[in-house]
Design an enzyme around this catalytic site. Sequence first.
Site: not given
Length: 202
Positions: A100, A131
């Site tokens: 959506n 990270h």
Amino acid sequence: MSDMTEEYRQQHKRRLSYMPWLYYSLKPKHRVWAEAWQQEVQQRFCQLETIVVGQDCFIAPEANLFAEPGRTVSLGDKTHIAANSFLHGPITLGNGVSINQSVTLDGGRAGIVIGDNTRIAAQVCMFAFNHGMSPDRLIQDQPVTSKGIHIGKDVWIGANVSIVDGVNIGDKAIIGMGSVVTKDVPSGMKVAGNPARIIGER
């Protein structure tokens, strides 16, 4: 074609872009122009990016699909992608998957896989990478890892959910609106919260 008819059609296209499930219930007279329009939209994406599109799919022209070589975005049959979504491969969507409006899916290196008939509500975010966080290096200089995200079949992921790298969500699970999913979700379980926890069984 009159100006009003063309204006109506353009508005109808915008409606379909934000509510693409309506594409599959169009009256035959509208389905004719909508299928021709979708063929043009999908061909343009396939010419520019490494995208594989199944049968009877819908892709809003306002969607943002990026799939460099080696980062394929693959759509199963009857899958739809709404406006303002951002998809960066590698991503594999099964049959009947619903993406959506304003969903963000970034496959990192390991990729995102979403099973058949799973519904992804508005503004869901999935990032299949992370990270390092060592304090002696800038975040921008940290190594990047990618384990991938796997979503099963017939899963419902509510609006504004965030899913981190490495998570696996089992078939038929339900993720409550606004949840932050940091751990695997067993099949058939309902989870909610930040971090998401089991609150019941489907």
